[in-house]
Design a protein around this motif. Structure first.
Motif, PDB file in Angstrom:
ATOM      1  N   ALA A  85     -30.945  34.640 -20.122  1.00  0.00           N
ATOM      2  CA  ALA A  85     -31.705  34.175 -18.956  1.00  0.00           C
ATOM      3  C   ALA A  85     -32.317  35.347 -18.199  1.00  0.00           C
ATOM      4  CB  ALA A  85     -30.797  33.355 -18.036  1.00  0.00           C
ATOM      5  N   LEU A  86     -31.559  36.434 -18.071  1.00  0.00           N
ATOM      6  CA  LEU A  86     -32.084  37.615 -17.392  1.00  0.00           C
ATOM      7  C   LEU A  86     -33.267  38.213 -18.152  1.00  0.00           C
ATOM      8  CD1 LEU A  86     -28.844  39.463 -16.164  1.00  0.00           C
ATOM      9  CD2 LEU A  86     -30.660  38.480 -14.747  1.00  0.00           C
ATOM     10  N   SER A  87     -33.146  38.243 -19.482  1.00  0.00           N
ATOM     11  CA  SER A  87     -34.250  38.797 -20.270  1.00  0.00           C
ATOM     12  C   SER A  87     -35.490  37.917 -20.152  1.00  0.00           C
ATOM     13  CB  SER A  87     -33.834  38.956 -21.730  1.00  0.00           C
ATOM     14  OG  SER A  87     -33.549  37.698 -22.325  1.00  0.00           O
ATOM     15  N   TRP A  88     -35.300  36.588 -20.127  1.00  0.00           N
ATOM     16  CA  TRP A  88     -36.429  35.689 -19.940  1.00  0.00           C
ATOM     17  C   TRP A  88     -37.085  35.919 -18.578  1.00  0.00           C
ATOM     18  CZ3 TRP A  88     -39.361  33.287 -23.139  1.00  0.00           C
ATOM     19  CH2 TRP A  88     -38.864  32.802 -24.357  1.00  0.00           C
ATOM     20  N   LEU A  89     -36.260  36.097 -17.544  1.00  0.00           N
ATOM     21  CA  LEU A  89     -36.814  36.361 -16.212  1.00  0.00           C
ATOM     22  C   LEU A  89     -37.607  37.667 -16.200  1.00  0.00           C
ATOM     23  CD1 LEU A  89     -33.842  35.352 -13.847  1.00  0.00           C
ATOM     24  CD2 LEU A  89     -36.007  34.132 -14.189  1.00  0.00           C
ATOM     25  N   LEU A  90     -37.059  38.688 -16.855  1.00  0.00           N
ATOM     26  CA  LEU A  90     -37.733  39.979 -16.894  1.00  0.00           C
ATOM     27  C   LEU A  90     -39.063  39.891 -17.633  1.00  0.00           C
ATOM     28  CD1 LEU A  90     -37.374  42.926 -16.037  1.00  0.00           C
ATOM     29  CD2 LEU A  90     -36.252  43.370 -18.233  1.00  0.00           C
ATOM     30  N   LEU A  91     -39.147  38.994 -18.602  1.00  0.00           N
ATOM     31  CA  LEU A  91     -40.393  38.812 -19.356  1.00  0.00           C
ATOM     32  C   LEU A  91     -41.397  37.936 -18.608  1.00  0.00           C
ATOM     33  CD1 LEU A  91     -42.177  38.895 -21.919  1.00  0.00           C
ATOM     34  CD2 LEU A  91     -40.798  36.992 -22.815  1.00  0.00           C
ATOM     35  N   LEU A  92     -40.924  36.821 -18.063  1.00  0.00           N
ATOM     36  CA  LEU A  92     -41.829  35.820 -17.514  1.00  0.00           C
ATOM     37  C   LEU A  92     -42.348  36.151 -16.124  1.00  0.00           C
ATOM     38  CD1 LEU A  92     -40.136  32.473 -18.656  1.00  0.00           C
ATOM     39  CD2 LEU A  92     -42.161  33.589 -19.607  1.00  0.00           C
ATOM     40  N   ILE A  93     -41.490  36.713 -15.274  1.00  0.00           N
ATOM     41  CA  ILE A  93     -41.912  36.936 -13.884  1.00  0.00           C
ATOM     42  C   ILE A  93     -43.114  37.879 -13.794  1.00  0.00           C
ATOM     43  CG2 ILE A  93     -41.206  37.974 -11.688  1.00  0.00           C
ATOM     44  CD1 ILE A  93     -38.516  36.623 -12.030  1.00  0.00           C
ATOM     45  N   PRO A  94     -43.118  39.042 -14.488  1.00  0.00           N
ATOM     46  CA  PRO A  94     -44.327  39.892 -14.432  1.00  0.00           C
ATOM     47  C   PRO A  94     -45.572  39.192 -14.947  1.00  0.00           C
ATOM     48  CG  PRO A  94     -42.472  41.127 -15.310  1.00  0.00           C
ATOM     49  CD  PRO A  94     -42.043  39.696 -15.265  1.00  0.00           C
ATOM     50  N   LEU A  95     -45.419  38.382 -16.006  1.00  0.00           N
ATOM     51  CA  LEU A  95     -46.585  37.685 -16.556  1.00  0.00           C
ATOM     52  C   LEU A  95     -47.107  36.622 -15.595  1.00  0.00           C
ATOM     53  CD1 LEU A  95     -45.540  37.308 -20.313  1.00  0.00           C
ATOM     54  CD2 LEU A  95     -47.054  39.012 -19.266  1.00  0.00           C
ATOM     55  N   LEU A  96     -46.204  35.899 -14.946  1.00  0.00           N
ATOM     56  CA  LEU A  96     -46.625  34.900 -13.968  1.00  0.00           C
ATOM     57  C   LEU A  96     -47.356  35.565 -12.806  1.00  0.00           C
ATOM     58  CD1 LEU A  96     -43.566  32.455 -13.804  1.00  0.00           C
ATOM     59  CD2 LEU A  96     -45.832  32.011 -14.751  1.00  0.00           C
ATOM     60  N   ILE A  97     -46.807  36.674 -12.335  1.00  0.00           N
ATOM     61  CA  ILE A  97     -47.467  37.403 -11.248  1.00  0.00           C
ATOM     62  C   ILE A  97     -48.837  37.897 -11.692  1.00  0.00           C
ATOM     63  CG2 ILE A  97     -47.354  39.497  -9.836  1.00  0.00           C
ATOM     64  CD1 ILE A  97     -44.317  39.137  -9.749  1.00  0.00           C
ATOM     65  N   ALA A  98     -48.904  38.404 -12.933  1.00  0.00           N
ATOM     66  CA  ALA A  98     -50.155  38.976 -13.440  1.00  0.00           C
ATOM     67  C   ALA A  98     -51.278  37.955 -13.485  1.00  0.00           C
ATOM     68  CB  ALA A  98     -49.929  39.575 -14.826  1.00  0.00           C
ATOM     69  N   PHE A  99     -50.964  36.725 -13.929  1.00  0.00           N
ATOM     70  CA  PHE A  99     -52.021  35.745 -14.161  1.00  0.00           C
ATOM     71  C   PHE A  99     -52.247  34.795 -12.988  1.00  0.00           C
ATOM     72  CE2 PHE A  99     -51.109  37.180 -18.423  1.00  0.00           C
ATOM     73  CZ  PHE A  99     -52.360  37.195 -19.018  1.00  0.00           C
ATOM     74  N   THR A 100     -51.450  34.898 -11.926  1.00  0.00           N
ATOM     75  CA  THR A 100     -51.637  33.995 -10.788  1.00  0.00           C
ATOM     76  C   THR A 100     -51.811  34.743  -9.463  1.00  0.00           C
ATOM     77  OG1 THR A 100     -49.224  33.754 -10.503  1.00  0.00           O
ATOM     78  CG2 THR A 100     -50.350  32.120 -11.906  1.00  0.00           C
ATOM     79  N   LEU A 101     -50.867  35.605  -9.120  1.00  0.00           N
ATOM     80  CA  LEU A 101     -50.899  36.272  -7.816  1.00  0.00           C
ATOM     81  C   LEU A 101     -51.690  37.575  -7.827  1.00  0.00           C
ATOM     82  CD1 LEU A 101     -47.180  35.821  -6.678  1.00  0.00           C
ATOM     83  CD2 LEU A 101     -49.113  34.279  -6.343  1.00  0.00           C
ATOM     84  N   ARG A 102     -51.715  38.272  -8.932  1.00  0.00           N
ATOM     85  CA  ARG A 102     -52.330  39.600  -8.987  1.00  0.00           C
ATOM     86  C   ARG A 102     -53.857  39.610  -8.939  1.00  0.00           C
ATOM     87  NH1 ARG A 102     -52.263  44.952 -10.754  1.00  0.00           N
ATOM     88  NH2 ARG A 102     -53.943  45.428 -12.193  1.00  0.00           N
ATOM     89  N   PRO A 103     -54.566  38.697  -9.635  1.00  0.00           N
ATOM     90  CA  PRO A 103     -56.026  38.810  -9.690  1.00  0.00           C
ATOM     91  C   PRO A 103     -56.685  38.841  -8.306  1.00  0.00           C
ATOM     92  CG  PRO A 103     -55.274  37.268 -11.348  1.00  0.00           C
ATOM     93  CD  PRO A 103     -54.084  37.590 -10.505  1.00  0.00           C
ATOM     94  N   ALA A 104     -57.564  39.793  -8.113  1.00  0.00           N
ATOM     95  CA  ALA A 104     -58.311  39.926  -6.857  1.00  0.00           C
ATOM     96  C   ALA A 104     -59.557  40.766  -7.133  1.00  0.00           C
ATOM     97  CB  ALA A 104     -57.457  40.567  -5.771  1.00  0.00           C
ATOM     98  N   VAL A 105     -60.559  40.571  -6.312  1.00  0.00           N
ATOM     99  CA  VAL A 105     -61.779  41.373  -6.385  1.00  0.00           C
ATOM    100  C   VAL A 105     -61.998  42.014  -5.025  1.00  0.00           C
ATOM    101  CG1 VAL A 105     -64.289  41.309  -6.627  1.00  0.00           C
ATOM    102  CG2 VAL A 105     -62.855  39.994  -8.199  1.00  0.00           C
ATOM    103  N   PHE A 106     -62.145  43.341  -5.022  1.00  0.00           N
ATOM    104  CA  PHE A 106     -62.366  44.092  -3.788  1.00  0.00           C
ATOM    105  C   PHE A 106     -63.758  44.715  -3.876  1.00  0.00           C
ATOM    106  CE2 PHE A 106     -57.914  44.120  -4.924  1.00  0.00           C
ATOM    107  CZ  PHE A 106     -57.262  43.768  -3.749  1.00  0.00           C
TER     108      PHE A 106
END
Length: 228
Positions: free
Chosen positions: A57-78
């Motif tokens: 479960a910890l390994s899944w969290l370590l894999l999924l959380i960065p990817l979720l952040i990358a494709f949902t919260l991270r994108p921005a245009v400055f």
């Protein structure tokens, strides 16, 4: 010599141009929901499960959380007067306005540099639903203008009678958010490409803060699946 003299080498530096920030509200909302669900399920498995399940479960969290952040919260245009900075899921691209050849809106919003390289603007997605809604609203307004008691429109439709090049407030409200964002970027590009500060070469940086944890989680998961 006075520092207010335009020829003075002691002139105070000009303040940096303020960034305009474009992000996707739908992407942020989706990311918040998914992160809550994944964290809840993962932490529950870590706390209550037995054997090797908590480590998986910890390994899944370590894999999924960065990817979720990358494709949902991270994108921005400055964007500012001198350059465009695109923060996509796994890359950050910095383009001085002089290095931009065009901005294109289609099935996705994209920017091209002078070499023809294309970069997608993840933070400004094209909403088919928004385009359809705006079209329906325009039709409704035109139909209502035909009624004797309805609002009167100029023969140019939703544009001001004296300024056919400028949509009126109601037309601007009906335009999809992505269209308004792209128009703002085009205006900045046209002005910034002519300035000295707007010259330079594109710069691309990989998001190692995303790729590193995700890769570590994937390696850890493969090892656990092989030995547990």
């Amino acid at each position: 010599m006075s520092t207010s003299d335009p020829q003075s080498p002691l002139r105070a530096p000009q303040p940096a141009s303020t960034d305009f920030v474009f992000r996707s509200p739908a992407g942020i909302a989706t990311g918040a929901v998914l992160l809550t669900v994944v964290l809840g399920l993962g932490l529950s498995a870590v706390v209550s499960a037995k054997g090797g399940v908590p480590w998986k479960a910890l390994s899944w969290l370590l894999l999924l959380i960065p990817l979720l952040i990358a494709f949902t919260l991270r994108p921005a245009v400055f964007a500012n007067d001198h350059r465009l900075r695109i923060r996509n899921p796994i890359r950050t691209i910095t383009l001085p306005w002089g290095a931009v050849s065009r901005l294109r809106a289609g099935h996705s919003n994209e920017v091209f540099d002078q070499t023809g390289t294309k970069y997608q603007l993840w933070a400004i997605p094209v909403s088919a639903r928004g385009v359809k809604r705006a079209s329906r609203e325009r039709v409704r307004m035109v139909e209502s203008s035909l009624n004797p008691g309805g609002p009167v429109l100029d023969r140019r439709g939703l544009f001001d009678a004296g300024r056919p090049d400028r949509p009126n407030a109601e037309a601007e409200r009906l335009r999809p958010r992505a269209d308004r964002a792209m128009e703002s970027l085009r205006a900045l590009q046209e002005a910034g490409a002519m300035t000295k500060e707007g010259q330079g070469q594109p710069q691309v940086r990989w998001a190692y803060e995303i790729l590193g944890p995700a890769a570590a989680g994937l390696v850890l998961l493969v090892v656990l699946l092989a030995v547990v």
